[in-house]
Design an enzyme around this catalytic site. Structure first.
Site, short mmCIF file in Angstrom:
data_model
loop_
_atom_site.label_atom_id
_atom_site.label_comp_id
_atom_site.label_asym_id
_atom_site.label_seq_id
_atom_site.Cartn_x
_atom_site.Cartn_y
_atom_site.Cartn_z
N MET A 90 0.84 -1.09 -0.08
CA MET A 90 -0.10 -0.09 0.04
C MET A 90 0.82 1.20 -0.10
O MET A 90 0.38 2.16 0.77
CB MET A 90 -0.92 0.02 1.06
N ARG A 91 1.75 1.35 -0.79
CA ARG A 91 2.52 2.73 -0.86
C ARG A 91 2.61 2.82 -2.61
O ARG A 91 2.88 2.21 -3.28
CB ARG A 91 3.97 2.33 -0.32
N ASN A 107 1.78 -6.18 -10.37
CA ASN A 107 0.76 -6.02 -9.27
C ASN A 107 -0.86 -6.70 -9.53
O ASN A 107 -0.94 -6.94 -10.67
CB ASN A 107 0.56 -4.44 -9.28
N HIS A 109 -4.69 -5.92 -8.94
CA HIS A 109 -5.59 -5.09 -8.45
C HIS A 109 -6.99 -5.39 -8.47
O HIS A 109 -7.48 -6.45 -9.51
CB HIS A 109 -5.48 -4.00 -9.58
N GLU A 174 -8.56 -13.55 -7.14
CA GLU A 174 -7.16 -13.07 -6.92
C GLU A 174 -6.07 -14.29 -6.82
O GLU A 174 -5.26 -14.38 -7.53
CB GLU A 174 -6.92 -12.06 -6.04
#
Ligand code: GRF
Length: 319
Positions: A90-91, A107, A109, A174
């Site tokens: 979360m950066r 990533n 999402h 996911e």
């Protein structure tokens, strides 16, 4: 033939359920990646304990530290990481970090990108009255949630769904999507047959070229069938050595030494080729720069092409 495994780092900030899915999938013998490091910006993230329990090395970095990105970069390099999977990290990643790892960060999402970038994706899908939402695995580029899509899965939205109930179902999707897409992507990039086809497609697009094996290895020649010269030869696990590369002609020993000195991970001196001008370019990397390979093929073609062809080419290049 089992290809070597890509060294994967997984970056997390929280519970790390996608990280766990990536680790468990890597237990399969034919998985093309190996998780060698789990780290992130939260030293107390629950996922770190889980990774440790599973025998994966972790690094506890302080995301608030001024030199966090430097430390992260150092840690990744110390573990010889080749690919980074963000899993609930979360950066926002600074551009210079992304460019240092260009083409090597993926990533997951929780939406069907390009829909609903950033946070709050499930509520956004519900508010829009969508019938389906889903998850996306994509390459990471400086623009948030906008890199090339590598794979997606749809998840139906059911009557009465809340953001939480939807998040829970999307998470199941996911966990299946991430390892599968990453494996397909890396498996393809390291598959000797796929690599060889990619080279062949480019080599045969150059004028007057043909395929012909050289000592059993796929290779390409330029010129007439009788007097053509090899300008590209695949290098495939020569003498038991695990590597896939391409041999092309450089200008000579001096240039070869310079290139190897400048980037010894990419260039190599092919054994058994003596003092010839063949230089090796490693292709069994997750981030092969195919435009660069293409330029080498063109250069080598020019070096080996008969004078009449090379001349035409030079004339054409001047226009
Ligand atoms: C997932 O929904 C992922 O899509 C998003 O953050 C969440 C992380 O969950 N990027 P977990 O830490 O993998 O359990």
């Amino acid at each position: 033939m089992t290809a070597r495994r890509t060294r994967l780092a997984i970056l997390i900030s929280g519970r790390g359920s996608n990280m766990a899915a990536l680790i468990y999938a890597s237990r399969a013998e034919d998985c093309p990646y190996e998780p060698v490091l789990v780290t992130g910006n939260k030293p107390n993230a629950a996922g770190l304990a889980l990774a440790e329990a599973e025998g994966v090395t972790t690094a506890k970095l302080d995301g608030k530290a001024k030199d966090f990105w430097e430390k992260l970069d150092e840690t990744l390099r110390a573990h010889k990481v080749e690919m980074i999977a963000l899993a609930g990290f979360m950066r926002i990643i600074p551009d210079d970090f992304i460019s240092r790892w260009d083409g090597r960060i993926v990533n997951i999402h929780p939406s069907l990108l390009p829909k609903y970038k950033g946070v709050g994706t499930h509520q956004a899908a519900l508010d829009a009255g969508d019938a389906v939402t889903g998850a996306t695995v994509h390459m990471v580029i400086p623009e948030l949630d906008s890199g090339e899509v590598l794979g997606q899965v749809e998840v139906a939205i059911m009557p009465g769904d809340s953001a939480d109930s939807l998040a829970e179902r999307v998470l199941i999707a996911e966990h299946q999507l991430y390892p599968r897409v990453l494996s397909d992507y890396l498996g393809r990039a390291l598959d000797p047959d796929w690599i060889s086809e990619e080279v062949g497609r480019r080599a045969l697009a150059l004028p007057e070229t043909m395929y012909k094996t050289s000592h059993g290895a796929p290779a390409w020649r330029v010129g007439s069938p009788s007097s053509g010269k090899f300008f590209a030869i695949m290098w495939m696990r020569h003498h038991g050595e695990e590597s896939v590369g391409l041999l092309v002609k450089c200008s000579g020993q001096e240039e070869m030494a310079q290139l190897i000195e400048a980037d010894g991970d990419l260039y190599f001196r092919p054994q058994y080729y003596g003092p010839s001008n063949w230089i090796g370019i490693r292709l069994d990397r997750p981030d092969t720069d195919w435009d660069h390979v293409h330029q080498w093929l063109q250069r080598s073609w020019l070096e080996c092409a008969p004078a009449r062809l090379a001349k035409l080419h030079k004339v054409a290049a001047e226009f």
